[in-house]
Design an enzyme around this catalytic site. Structure first.
Site, short mmCIF file in Angstrom:
data_model
loop_
_atom_site.label_atom_id
_atom_site.label_comp_id
_atom_site.label_asym_id
_atom_site.label_seq_id
_atom_site.Cartn_x
_atom_site.Cartn_y
_atom_site.Cartn_z
CD GLU A 271 0.34 -8.98 4.48
OE1 GLU A 271 1.27 -9.76 4.25
OE2 GLU A 271 0.04 -8.03 3.70
CE LYS A 331 2.05 -13.48 0.78
NZ LYS A 331 2.66 -12.15 1.03
CB CYS A 386 0.12 -9.23 0.64
SG CYS A 386 0.98 -7.67 0.30
#
Length: 530
Positions: A271, A331, A386
């Site tokens: 990321e 995301k 994440c």
């Protein structure tokens, strides 16, 4: 019935339980303290009533969440840190209120059977904490402390909630044994033996690790400095990952390449490896192509795109050799108060740190899956960005996408904003539980560490350090079989919640329980003489 515990002792017990629970998590890794903490907290709250249970749970919650989430305030200050810790502690307080309420009402009638409310309440509490508010924050769950524990193997059957339930069962059985030993020593020994057998059985549930092998590389490029401005030199971060990819190419062509059974099939960046939009910035695009040319295989880049205006997107981009437009995954679960600010004007009254998020991140609506060709056959790279790795439903939906059974889980993360704290290790432990839960290999790659390959049984290879520039090349197993946890989905969790609600309704209908105290023989004799 045992004598009532003095309130001051109960408060101390709740405080100690919270501290023990913190020590069970990385980087202390004393996983066996988690069931001890559950048993201790249950012992001081089981029959104290709802109000006192709430207060004791809040004490335990603060003692646990303040230290375990200390990384959340390392660069933004104490207010956001303590606000998050308090919010999470409130869920623990509500859980203990339920335990205290049910125990007070039902223990005189149900006896030791009322202890069953403790593991049910833990599962329900984590379900609520992981889904509310703003999608929840399912960090520091009991299950995520157990990556090195035999109980971690329960994940393949009942998922992360099942591991939490198993930990709470063990803790509750320890509590029951201590309570019963004063009255029935043989029964207490039987409970203790059952606990040992249960843990040993869990340890024997070795997850399968077989599967065809593919070779994957990860690049941990590092950043110029830790902190909120980790990417102030965005080009330097991008260049670090390009150089790391070129080093991978050299290793594959050199001596290391001779020991690799399968040719390299994929390179994964973390990321934020390119916070310069490589779709709109020709220079950033040229750097990605430079890396792509060096290895000659697809490269997955963690990037920030300046779209949809006025928002931005946190994405995984799959670049293939040949210059075609990259495939993307946006995301699905941006982090509230980190990637977007809900009710910005309201929360600005409490902290001006909300304005550090100058643009909100858009929410993706489709799951990600990138087809990767390898000599042993094609497989699917399943990107997770994440904190998404902590969400049960999102991870399960990704792994069970129709037609994409041959999957490799990718966890692309950036831990630069948390400095040299336990956050990186805590997140890595979550990925280990996910590998067992879904029976899939995991490539966990961070901008600054820790990174590593995780086998379907949770074992780790190629683990990196913090704030270092490193590359890892690994042979990972590609499996297609679904675990029982994937087949059952959320049902075990919802059944636990339903059972808890049923117990609470029974307790509410029973009225206030009557506590029966054993008479003190000396006081009885004294009263008779008087």
């Amino acid at each position: 019935m045992p004598p009532r515990i003095p309130y001051a002792v109960s408060v101390l017990g709740a405080l100690v339980a919270g501290v023990l629970l913190w020590l069970a998590f990385p980087t202390h890794n004393l996983w066996w303290l988690a069931p001890v903490a559950v048993g201790l907290l249950g012992g001081v709250t089981i029959d104290v009533g709802g109000r006192r249970g709430f207060l004791l749970g809040l004490v335990a919650g603060w003692a646990f969440f303040v230290p375990v989430l200390s990384w959340s305030g390392v660069y933004v200050g104490k207010v956001p840190w303590f606000a998050l810790a308090t919010l999470e502690a409130l869920y623990l307080a509500l859980m203990c209120a339920v335990v205290g309420f049910v125990g007070r009402r039902l223990r005189p009638r149900w006896g030791d059977s009322v202890y069953a409310v403790i593991p049910l309440a833990w599962v329900a509490q984590e379900l609520a904490r992981g889904t509310t508010p703003f999608g929840g924050f399912p960090w520091a769950r009991l299950a995520f402390s157990q990556a090195d524990s035999p109980l971690a193997n329960v994940a393949q059957m009942f998922g992360a909630p099942g591991v939490t339930f198993a930990v709470a069962i063990v803790g509750t059985q320890m509590l029951m044994a201590l309570d019963i030993v004063r009255r029935h020593r043989l029964q207490a020994l039987a409970i203790a033996a059952t606990t040992i057998v249960w843990v040993a059985f869990a340890g024997l549930l070795d997850p399968p690790v077989d599967g065809r092998r593919v070779t994957v590389a990860m690049v941990q490029g590092n950043v110029p400095r830790p902190g909120l401005d980790f990417n102030a030199e965005r080009r330097a971060v991008l260049d670090n990952h390009v150089r790391g990819t070129e080093l991978v190419a050299e290793k594959v062509k050199g001596e290391l390449g001779e020991r690799i059974l399968e040719p390299l099939s994929l390179v994964v960046w973390p990321e934020n490896s390119s916070d310069i939009d490589p779709i709109r910035n020709p220079d950033a695009a040229a750097q990605v192509q430079r890396a792509l040319s060096a290895v000659g295989v697809p490269v997955i880049v963690g990037a920030v795109l300046q779209e949809p205006q006025p928002d931005v997107s946190n994405v995984s981009l799959l670049y293939r050799p040949g210059g075609a437009e990259p495939e993307r995954y946006v995301k699905n679960h941006p982090v509230p108060f980190a990637e977007y600010i809900p009710y910005r004007s309201f929360f600005r009254n409490f902290s001006d740190k909300v304005d550090l998020v100058t643009k909100d991140f858009a929410k993706g609506t489709e799951l990600g899956a990138f087809r990767v060709d390898a000599p042993s056959g094609a497989y699917w790279a399943l990107p997770t960005i994440c904190f998404e790795v902590a969400y049960d439903g999102l991870m399960r939906d990704s792994v069970t996408q129709p037609g994409k059974d041959a999957g490799l889980i990718l966890v692309q993360t950036n831990n630069a904003t948390f400095g040299y704290t336990a956050e990186s290790e805590q997140q890595f432990a979550i990925s280990r539980i996910r590998a067992i839960e879904h029976g899939r290999s995991v490539a966990h790659v961070s901008t600054v560490g820790v990174s590593g390959f995780i086998a379907p049984d949770g074992t780790v290879t190629g683990k990196t350090g913090l704030f270092t520039a490193e590359q890892r090349i690994g042979s990972v197993a590609i499996r297609t079989d679904r675990t029982l946890a994937d087949r059952l989905g959320p049902w075990p969790e919802w059944l636990a919640l339903g059972a808890l609600l049923g117990v609470v309704l029974v307790a509410a209908g029973r009225g206030r329980g009557v506590r029966v105290e054993r008479p003190d023989p000396e006081q009885t004799t004294k009263d008779h003489v008087d």
